[in-house]
Design an enzyme around this catalytic site. Sequence first.
Site, PDB file in Angstrom:
ATOM      1  N   GLN A 101      31.077  -5.884  14.620  1.00 23.89           N
ATOM      2  CA  GLN A 101      31.520  -4.563  15.177  1.00 23.89           C
ATOM      3  C   GLN A 101      32.256  -5.065  16.462  1.00 23.89           C
ATOM      4  O   GLN A 101      33.392  -4.530  16.654  1.00 23.89           O
ATOM      5  CB  GLN A 101      30.811  -3.571  15.330  1.00 23.89           C
ATOM      6  CG  GLN A 101      30.091  -2.903  14.353  1.00 23.89           C
ATOM      7  CD  GLN A 101      29.228  -1.822  14.589  1.00 23.89           C
ATOM      8  OE1 GLN A 101      29.381  -1.088  15.610  1.00 23.89           O
ATOM      9  NE2 GLN A 101      28.027  -1.807  14.065  1.00 23.89           N
ATOM     10  N   HIS A 282      27.633   7.088  11.719  1.00 21.77           N
ATOM     11  CA  HIS A 282      28.010   5.385  12.182  1.00 21.77           C
ATOM     12  C   HIS A 282      29.426   5.477  12.602  1.00 21.77           C
ATOM     13  O   HIS A 282      29.694   4.852  13.476  1.00 21.77           O
ATOM     14  CB  HIS A 282      27.531   4.304  11.021  1.00 21.77           C
ATOM     15  CG  HIS A 282      26.152   4.300  10.794  1.00 21.77           C
ATOM     16  ND1 HIS A 282      25.237   4.270  11.930  1.00 21.77           N
ATOM     17  CD2 HIS A 282      25.285   3.891   9.731  1.00 21.77           C
ATOM     18  CE1 HIS A 282      23.991   3.853  11.360  1.00 21.77           C
ATOM     19  NE2 HIS A 282      24.062   3.684   9.963  1.00 21.77           N
ATOM     20  N   MET A 283      30.293   5.754  11.517  1.00 23.88           N
ATOM     21  CA  MET A 283      31.726   5.618  11.585  1.00 23.88           C
ATOM     22  C   MET A 283      32.209   6.411  12.635  1.00 23.88           C
ATOM     23  O   MET A 283      33.402   6.401  13.139  1.00 23.88           O
ATOM     24  CB  MET A 283      32.411   5.853  10.398  1.00 23.88           C
ATOM     25  CG  MET A 283      32.347   4.773   9.456  1.00 23.88           C
ATOM     26  SD  MET A 283      32.774   3.146  10.035  1.00 23.88           S
ATOM     27  CE  MET A 283      34.571   3.439  10.381  1.00 23.88           C
ATOM     28  N   SER A 284      31.690   7.567  13.132  1.00 22.84           N
ATOM     29  CA  SER A 284      32.060   8.496  14.202  1.00 22.84           C
ATOM     30  C   SER A 284      32.073   7.751  15.449  1.00 22.84           C
ATOM     31  O   SER A 284      32.811   7.874  16.302  1.00 22.84           O
ATOM     32  CB  SER A 284      31.138   9.668  14.344  1.00 22.84           C
ATOM     33  OG  SER A 284      31.096  10.449  13.487  1.00 22.84           O
ATOM     34  N   ASP A 285      31.157   6.751  15.502  1.00 19.30           N
ATOM     35  CA  ASP A 285      31.222   5.942  16.840  1.00 19.30           C
ATOM     36  C   ASP A 285      32.148   4.790  16.541  1.00 19.30           C
ATOM     37  O   ASP A 285      32.990   4.222  17.481  1.00 19.30           O
ATOM     38  CB  ASP A 285      29.827   5.225  16.775  1.00 19.30           C
ATOM     39  CG  ASP A 285      28.625   6.176  17.238  1.00 19.30           C
ATOM     40  OD1 ASP A 285      28.993   7.346  17.614  1.00 19.30           O
ATOM     41  OD2 ASP A 285      27.456   6.006  17.284  1.00 19.30           O
ATOM     42  N   HIS A 306      25.918   7.835  21.599  1.00 26.07           N
ATOM     43  CA  HIS A 306      26.853   6.439  21.546  1.00 26.07           C
ATOM     44  C   HIS A 306      28.425   6.906  21.728  1.00 26.07           C
ATOM     45  O   HIS A 306      28.988   6.089  22.344  1.00 26.07           O
ATOM     46  CB  HIS A 306      26.449   5.819  19.990  1.00 26.07           C
ATOM     47  CG  HIS A 306      25.416   4.838  20.405  1.00 26.07           C
ATOM     48  ND1 HIS A 306      24.528   4.441  19.278  1.00 26.07           N
ATOM     49  CD2 HIS A 306      25.125   3.822  21.375  1.00 26.07           C
ATOM     50  CE1 HIS A 306      23.811   3.365  19.829  1.00 26.07           C
ATOM     51  NE2 HIS A 306      23.873   3.142  20.838  1.00 26.07           N
TER      52      HIS A 306
END
Length: 337
Positions: A101, A282-285, A306
Amino acid sequence: MIEIDGSFGEGGGQILRTSLTLSVITGKPFRIFNIRANRPNPGLQRQHLWAVKAMKMISNAETKGDEVGSKELIFVPHEIKGNTNIDIDVGTAGSVTLIIQTVLPAIINKNVRIRIKGGTDVPKSPTIDYIRLVYLEILRKIGIEAKLNLIKRGHYPEGGGEVIIENVNGNPSAFSLLELGKLTIIKGISHVSSLPAHIAERQMNSAREILSKLGVPIEIQTDVRQGEVSKGSGIALAAIGEKSIIGADSLGERGKRAEIVGEEAARILIDNLNTKASVDIHMSDMLMIFASLYGGEYIGAELTSHAYTNMEIIKKFLDIKIDVSGKRPFRFKAKIF
């Protein structure tokens, strides 16, 4: 030089990773202090250092304070080095996916090949199959392609995993992911390493039983690997819609029945689907940094600490406007321009 308080917001390693990524991309140096000040083991830990070292190698950066336990770091990037191979060993079960990432947004169209050793499937970070099934597939939707080769899996605490990320290319532009669209199929990977194959089957069957009520085809593969350094299991799922993807994962652990692992991942997936968001927690971050670089809007399943912290760090490096509607910890819409 940009000044960043490492104890801000959630106060964890995400502040450092976001800062490193944007520093290398923009060429702006930064100083971060109070690194993980409120955590049980404050300061830089080994896996954080490898994020620093990776970005240092990519950008030929000058650094000060890059050592275990350091609560302050100065990072001065230079031009990104293309056409290069980089080897990173985060040690034992340090998270491989958090390194991915960090580095991926900075190596688009740079012909950089990175070999990363460590933990591919470890707690408190997305699993490698989530990265393959969800993260990279959503990046493809916004114009970014990448090849990920999973050579060995690594579980906590022994690690021993190995992946290669390469051919990261694309022409990303402003995007709009405001709905999942009609659900078409659920895909997944249920795996075991150095454990009986029936564990992967049981995880898969448990997840399938719960997901069957969604009324769409279910394709879950098993990945059974014997002779790996570490023992472990897990399952990752991806609900694929006409316009976006929602994902979830779960890891096995000693005393946790395989059926519980599969059930846990399936219920997390359904919970995310029920938010009517376009991307999962997860993908929101993780999508926020791409929306900030290229312009974009999406609906996240949950406005986590996060995500909130990421917003504030991003605004220190980029002259952008982030418009967020929604309250923590609920579903939210982010528009960045």
